[in-house]
Motif scaffolding. Structure first.
Motif, PDB file in Angstrom:
ATOM      1  N   GLY A 180      -8.521   6.012   2.057  1.00  0.00           N
ATOM      2  CA  GLY A 180      -8.673   5.241   3.641  1.00  0.00           C
ATOM      3  C   GLY A 180      -7.317   6.220   4.548  1.00  0.00           C
ATOM      4  O   GLY A 180      -7.496   5.724   5.846  1.00  0.00           O
ATOM      5  N   ALA A 181      -6.446   6.390   3.724  1.00  0.00           N
ATOM      6  CA  ALA A 181      -5.289   6.958   4.666  1.00  0.00           C
ATOM      7  C   ALA A 181      -5.602   8.120   5.329  1.00  0.00           C
ATOM      8  O   ALA A 181      -5.197   8.930   5.816  1.00  0.00           O
ATOM      9  N   GLY A 182      -6.608   8.888   4.948  1.00  0.00           N
ATOM     10  CA  GLY A 182      -7.080  10.868   4.919  1.00  0.00           C
ATOM     11  C   GLY A 182      -7.903  10.973   6.042  1.00  0.00           C
ATOM     12  O   GLY A 182      -8.175   9.735   7.069  1.00  0.00           O
ATOM     13  N   ALA A 217      -0.345   3.055   9.721  1.00  0.00           N
ATOM     14  CA  ALA A 217      -0.645   2.246  11.116  1.00  0.00           C
ATOM     15  C   ALA A 217      -0.810   2.251  12.501  1.00  0.00           C
ATOM     16  O   ALA A 217      -1.098   1.853  13.472  1.00  0.00           O
ATOM     17  N   ARG A 218      -1.458   3.825  12.887  1.00  0.00           N
ATOM     18  CA  ARG A 218      -2.032   3.912  13.471  1.00  0.00           C
ATOM     19  C   ARG A 218      -3.845   3.782  13.489  1.00  0.00           C
ATOM     20  O   ARG A 218      -3.848   3.173  14.162  1.00  0.00           O
ATOM     21  N   LEU A 267      -4.855   0.985  16.671  1.00  0.00           N
ATOM     22  CA  LEU A 267      -6.441   1.634  17.353  1.00  0.00           C
ATOM     23  C   LEU A 267      -7.396   0.294  17.244  1.00  0.00           C
ATOM     24  O   LEU A 267      -8.043  -0.152  18.422  1.00  0.00           O
ATOM     25  N   THR A 268      -7.487  -0.959  15.954  1.00  0.00           N
ATOM     26  CA  THR A 268      -8.473  -1.186  15.812  1.00  0.00           C
ATOM     27  C   THR A 268      -7.365  -2.463  15.800  1.00  0.00           C
ATOM     28  O   THR A 268      -8.730  -3.940  16.160  1.00  0.00           O
ATOM     29  N   LYS A 269      -6.641  -2.931  16.639  1.00  0.00           N
ATOM     30  CA  LYS A 269      -5.819  -4.238  16.197  1.00  0.00           C
ATOM     31  C   LYS A 269      -5.682  -5.087  15.506  1.00  0.00           C
ATOM     32  O   LYS A 269      -6.138  -6.661  15.767  1.00  0.00           O
ATOM     33  N   PHE A 297      -1.996  -3.108   2.589  1.00  0.00           N
ATOM     34  CA  PHE A 297      -2.599  -0.836   2.072  1.00  0.00           C
ATOM     35  C   PHE A 297      -1.837  -1.282   0.525  1.00  0.00           C
ATOM     36  O   PHE A 297      -0.721  -1.935   0.764  1.00  0.00           O
ATOM     37  N   PHE A 298      -2.519  -0.479  -0.074  1.00  0.00           N
ATOM     38  CA  PHE A 298      -1.668  -0.389  -1.826  1.00  0.00           C
ATOM     39  C   PHE A 298      -1.353   1.093  -2.060  1.00  0.00           C
ATOM     40  O   PHE A 298      -2.525   2.407  -1.307  1.00  0.00           O
ATOM     41  N   ASN A 299      -0.572   1.364  -1.738  1.00  0.00           N
ATOM     42  CA  ASN A 299       0.509   2.612  -2.316  1.00  0.00           C
ATOM     43  C   ASN A 299       0.042   2.928  -3.595  1.00  0.00           C
ATOM     44  O   ASN A 299       0.821   2.847  -5.099  1.00  0.00           O
TER      45      ASN A 299
END
Ligand code: NAD
Ligand code: WQD
Length: 360
Positions: free
Chosen positions: A13-15, A47-48, A52-54, A59-61
């Motif tokens: 989902g970070a992509g 982060a963005r 954007l979605t407030k 998040f899991f790395n």
């Protein structure tokens, strides 16, 4: 009674496509948790997304091949469905390091499916690719390409996609009432979110046409190399079905809703093409992007790229009829949004000049 929001696990989902899909998921009332090992992305996109979605986005790395790490996510969140983007995707690289591609893409998917089984999560939307069709021009009456077109990927990357499609089909066949799988075969995703906050951020030299042109426009690359103008097309350059990434993201929402409405006692495993049905040549896209950025970008025609084919255009009828989804934006829209993203973020999510050098 308050409406219970459903949790969707977004792998990768970070992509590029995953991040745009997170926005659409949240706008459509889903709650998202993202897993990504950041091998081809950065935390800055998450982060963005939160700005954007407030919305706070857990998040899991974690690498998908890490069984314990993946299980921990399912322990912490009541995952209703999964959208599975995580994978390596560079066609050329996949021929150089095939074992890494097979391990990452296939083992990652096996771990994910095994964990879903353990925790009772039954719905998954999978990022497949038009690349599973290989050279569809070998069946001239199958252009535009329907889902029935025989599959024959020509590179290890495409073979991992087809192998995963087959794994999903076998798992569904073993418990047909249980599993609900939507296999989405994307054509050529381009563009960025209209906010200019998120977009595509390739590491190193871009393989794909639009990101390459964008880097020429901001002088990170000298000129575009057009890979061949001796194809049997309107202007001699190959034809692709370019689709705005936000349209593509919305195709995932349509698929999730489709799986949701099937009901508890029925399963499915089915493929849908996500394309526009309209093909554009390289030079047409080049002109559209020059118009969007207001620059006549320098280009040079060079020889054909190995593995390229004349025409990959989708027949998108099945998605329209069954998912009630179609593209709404044009190549010109995508070029404008790409330009907005590029001017605001000429070095992507990275700090300017630190991780990249001019014309490397
Ligand atoms: P991307 O590289 O931007 O996103 C994929 C993400 O998955 C990255 O953030 C990467 O860090 C992550 N990832 C990779 N392996 C992982 C692992 N083992 N564990 C956890 N995270 C991992 O790519 P994209 O363009 O957003 O593509 C998303 C999916 O769509 C991919 O599966 C790709 O093959 C498929 N696809 C992409 C295109 C395209 O042109 N972009 C076309 C068709 C299909
Ligand atoms: C588009 C056209 C090139 C770059 C790839 C994968 C496919 C899927 C989407 C994941 C072609 C030409 C490109 C350049 C050029 N990804 N081109 N100069 O090859 O259609 O598809 O991405 O599943 O599997 O193969 O996309 O953007 O690389 O190329 O002339 O610098 O642009 O020859 O005709 P492609 P692309």
């Amino acid at each position: 009674m308050a409406l219970q929001l459903k949790w969707v696990l977004v792998t990768g989902g970070a992509g590029y496509i995953g991040s745009h899909t997170v926005v659409e998921l949240i706008e459509n009332g889903y709650k998202c948790v993202v897993v990504d090992n950041l091998c081809n992305s950065s935390y800055e996109s998450i982060a963005r997304l939160q700005v954007l979605t407030k919305t706070e986005i857990p998040f899991f790395n974690v690498d998908l091949t890490d069984e314990e790490g993946v299980a921990k996510i399912f322990q912490q969140y009541p995952i209703d469905s999964v959208i599975h983007f995580a994978g390596l995707k560079a066609v050329g690289e996949s021929a150089t390091i095939p074992l890494k591609y097979y391990h990452n893409n296939i083992t990652g998917t096996l771990v994910l499916l095994e964990t879903m089984r353990k925790f009772g999560t039954k719905k998954l939307v999978f990022s497949s690719s038009a690349t599973v069709y290989g050279d569809a021009t070998r069946f001239p009456d199958m252009i535009p390409i329907p889902e029935e077109c025989p599959t024959q990927p020509t590179n290890p990357y495409g073979k991992t996609k087809l192998a995963i499609e087959e794994i999903l089909a076998d798992l569904h066949a073993s418990e047909p009432e249980k599993w609900k799988f939507a296999v989405l075969r994307y054509f050529n995703p381009i563009g960025a979110h209209a906010s200019g906050l998120i977009g595509e951020d390739p590491l190193g030299i871009p393989n794909n046409l639009l990101p390459y042109m964008a880097q020429v426009a901001v002088k990170r690359r000298e000129k575009l190399f057009v890979f061949g103008n001796d194809y049997d097309s309107r202007d001699g350059t190959p034809i692709r079905d370019y689709i705005h990434v936000v349209d593509l993201a919305r195709g995932h929402i349509a698929s999730l809703k489709y799986l949701d409405q099937i009901g508890d006692k029925q399963g499915i495993c089915r493929a849908w093409n996500l394309g526009s049905g309209t093909g554009s040549t390289v030079m047409e896209v080049y002109k559209a992007f020059c118009l969007a950025c207001g620059i006549d970008l320098q280009f040079e025609v060079v020889g054909r790229r190995a593995g390229d084919v004349l025409n990959l255009t989708a027949k998108p009828t099945r998605a329209l009829e069954e998912l009630k989804w179609r593209t709404e934006m044009s190549v010109a829209d995508a070029c404008e949004d790409l330009w907005k993203w590029t001017t605001g973020n000429p070095f992507g999510y990275q700090v300017m000049g630190v991780v990249d050098t001019m014309f490397n």
